[in-house]
Design an enzyme around this catalytic site. Sequence first.
Site, PDB file in Angstrom:
ATOM      1  CG  ASP A   1      -1.717   1.257   1.415  1.00 11.05           C
ATOM      2  OD1 ASP A   1      -1.648   2.146   0.540  1.00 11.05           O
ATOM      3  OD2 ASP A   1      -2.427   1.376   2.436  1.00 11.05           O
TER       4      ASP A   1
ATOM      5  CE  LYS B   1      -1.838   6.829  -3.492  1.00  2.60           C
ATOM      6  NZ  LYS B   1      -2.365   5.936  -2.439  1.00  2.60           N
TER       7      LYS B   1
ATOM      8  CD  GLU C   1      -5.143   3.520  -2.532  1.00  2.00           C
ATOM      9  OE1 GLU C   1      -6.020   4.286  -2.093  1.00  2.00           O
ATOM     10  OE2 GLU C   1      -4.004   3.913  -2.854  1.00  2.00           O
TER      11      GLU C   1
ATOM     12  CG  ASP D   1      -9.193   5.072   1.863  1.00  2.00           C
ATOM     13  OD1 ASP D   1      -8.748   5.605   2.907  1.00  2.00           O
ATOM     14  OD2 ASP D   1      -8.460   4.523   1.018  1.00  2.00           O
TER      15      ASP D   1
HETATM   16  P1  ADP Z   1      -3.095   7.313   3.876  1.00  2.00           P
HETATM   17  O1  ADP Z   1      -4.016   6.318   3.289  1.00  2.00           O
HETATM   18  O2  ADP Z   1      -3.477   8.717   3.555  1.00  2.00           O
HETATM   19  O3  ADP Z   1      -1.662   7.036   3.601  1.00  2.00           O
HETATM   20  P2  ADP Z   1      -3.661   6.225   6.578  1.00  2.00           P
HETATM   21  O4  ADP Z   1      -4.755   5.337   6.180  1.00  2.00           O
HETATM   22  O5  ADP Z   1      -2.449   5.593   7.135  1.00  2.00           O
HETATM   23  O6  ADP Z   1      -3.248   7.270   5.464  1.00  2.00           O
HETATM   24  O7  ADP Z   1      -4.251   7.240   7.658  1.00  2.00           O
HETATM   25  C1  ADP Z   1      -3.476   8.175   8.300  1.00  2.00           C
HETATM   26  C2  ADP Z   1      -4.346   9.026   9.173  1.00  2.00           C
HETATM   27  O8  ADP Z   1      -4.992   8.215  10.140  1.00  2.00           O
HETATM   28  C3  ADP Z   1      -3.570  10.096   9.921  1.00  2.00           C
HETATM   29  O9  ADP Z   1      -4.234  11.325   9.841  1.00  2.00           O
HETATM   30  C4  ADP Z   1      -3.601   9.555  11.344  1.00  2.00           C
HETATM   31  O10 ADP Z   1      -3.528  10.588  12.306  1.00  2.00           O
HETATM   32  C5  ADP Z   1      -4.954   8.883  11.374  1.00  2.00           C
HETATM   33  N1  ADP Z   1      -5.072   7.932  12.474  1.00  2.00           N
HETATM   34  C6  ADP Z   1      -4.259   6.883  12.756  1.00  2.00           C
HETATM   35  N2  ADP Z   1      -4.670   6.267  13.869  1.00  2.00           N
HETATM   36  C7  ADP Z   1      -5.763   6.936  14.329  1.00  2.00           C
HETATM   37  C8  ADP Z   1      -6.634   6.803  15.471  1.00  2.00           C
HETATM   38  N3  ADP Z   1      -6.438   5.839  16.381  1.00  2.00           N
HETATM   39  N4  ADP Z   1      -7.655   7.673  15.601  1.00  2.00           N
HETATM   40  C9  ADP Z   1      -7.847   8.646  14.696  1.00  2.00           C
HETATM   41  N5  ADP Z   1      -7.062   8.846  13.623  1.00  2.00           N
HETATM   42  C10 ADP Z   1      -6.031   7.995  13.435  1.00  2.00           C
HETATM   43 MG    MG Z   2      -4.659   4.838   2.193  1.00  2.00          MG
END
Ligand code: ADP
Ligand code: MG
Length: 649
Positions: free
Chosen positions: A52, A116, A216, A240
């Site tokens: 991912d 990205k 995705e 998402d």
């Molecule tokens: P992306 O798909 O954009 O790469 P992710 O799916 O990894 O990102 O999501 C990242 C986001 O999720 C960040 O803003 C992070 O702060 C938030 N996040 C991670 N854990 C938690 C949580 N326990 N509660 C709320 N937000 C969270």
């Molecule tokens: Mg993502």
Amino acid sequence: MGCLVQPFSLFVNQSSHELLFLLFVQKKSMAKIGINIATGSLQQQEMIVGIDLGTTNSLVAIIHPESRKPVVLKEHDGNALVPSVIHFGEAGLVSVGDEAKKYLVAEPHNTIFSVKRLMGKSYNDVRDYSSFFTYKVIDDNSESLVKVQVGDTFYSPIELSSYILKELKARAEHILKTPVTKAVITVPAYFNDAQRQATRDAGRLAGLDVLRIVNEPTAASLAYGLGLRNDETKTIAVYDLGGGTFDISVLRITGGIFEVLSTNGDTYLGGDDFDRAITQYWSAKLGLTDEELNANKNIAQELRLLAEEAKKQLSSTIEFKGSIAGEELVLTREEFEKLAKPFVDRTIQCCKNAMQDAQLSITDIDEVVMVGGSTRVPLAKKSVAEFFGRALHDSLNPDEVVALGAAVQADILAGNNKDFLLLDITPLSLGIETMGGLMDVLIPRNSKIPSKAGRQYTTQKDGQPGMRISVYQGERDLVKDNRKLAEFNLTGIPGMPAGLPKVEISFLVNADGILVVKAKELRSGVEQTIEVKPQYGLTDEEVEKMLLDSITHAKEDIKTRALVEAQTEAQQILDTTRLFVEKNKTFLLQEEIEITEASMKDLAQKMSSTDKDAIQAAIEKLNDISRPYAERLMDHAISTAMKGKSITE
Ligand code: ADP
Ligand code: MG
């Protein structure tokens, strides 16, 4: 050089499309097994990883060789997520991930995040958001692809992404103690060809053979086991909410094919907005102005990190307590939800739009899948569950689910899946062009490889010395809508009346997936052979698109085929009748000739219309007129020439 004509009306309806692309069968043979020297565990020789490559975080997953369950790869600290951040330090030192993230605020010019967003983009595409990037995005030539300048060096987004992928590859190799060279990488469903190609290129640059690019939302569904049964039809909403982007996708799975019905979202909406809202809320409490924050980068960075910590904690508690520079900061779940609500409401509006675009109502949705770290926020879960009126798939870690699904896909590709095996099949039908530009399929799609098929054709004109054989791939009824693979001429056919030569065209798809086309005139023995690679230069997405196109156009294709067939038949009858009358003038009554010519004129006129029924009626009429004298005059000499022609029926 004439086109191919089939001697008999072998016009099969090719438009009964069933949606089977991934063919699942019980596995027959064992995959090759190796022993991992480092861990002592059994493992498949070829480990294909799922990646991912996220805007905020990236990670790798595999199917565990023993448990056969998808698992994310974690370093000793138990952390699977690698922040998608690259820091260019002194003396060419490059760091990726948590290490690089430390420099986000202190060294904004040489710390690259959100790369990205730049994949496959020109400056024109990102101009409106230029203030979002704290690093230098080159804007000298607005038409060409963007580059990022760090010091004196220019980097393409592909190169930057390859740094992240290299880091992921190195980690995976470190954890698995085996080289990793093959991967499945995920991209958002709305990524266009340029963005997908850029992702592939980044993989290649990182030393990875990218076997497939997967959407995705498709990967997320696979992680929940959705779409893994070939008798299943389901409509799925994938919500998402990541760090900086929000995507809602509506998918339909039918027998293993994932079709994207609609996508919607906001490329600048995500968990970062929650963090910012909390930061602002606290700055106000602390009496800090924007200028003061701008002047004091350390405080700003600390506040931002604390805000994210508070947000995360509030997903499982109802109150957060922290402190900055001796000042205590508090945030309750209730206060946070007030701050977050406007953003969550915007995501729900996007969901409404996506449903509208897909022309579906809420009750049409069978499953809702939650993806992205920000869906841990209870308010987001509650709002989505309320909107769709159903329970959510949220049992897996939302920031891992895309990688887990990529691993499932990788495993199917590797042929390791215990229950299912992706057979080597022809993903698209193979055939040749016949009269009127119609596609005549010899090897239907989903045929097992190796596969063989043959059919006889004949000439259209008297004394025709050759034939053009055009080979096509695709599901549409007209070759112009399919993909041309090759074309060659079969020459040296000895002079024979139309319809007499017997040209056998045979197709063989061998075990390597190479198509061998052979054309042989059976009476004279002249033959010609050609080899093509049907899948060459064709991506999985293109194959899927071609399949879906054929379904979308099925109705109009049936109509067009019927019309072209009628027109072709009309032309053949006109030609043979004209020839017949010319040759046999002396045996025909003047009255017969006149009425025939009038009827031919009428048919010629109708032929250029789009009214298939009118053409067929005119054919019938001409047949009715010519039948009595044709029967009367059918002596031995002409009967040979007329054999198999519809004039005699
Ligand atoms: P992306 O798909 O954009 O790469 P992710 O799916 O990894 O990102 O999501 C990242 C986001 O999720 C960040 O803003 C992070 O702060 C938030 N996040 C991670 N854990 C938690 C949580 N326990 N509660 C709320 N937000 C969270
Ligand atoms: Mg993502």
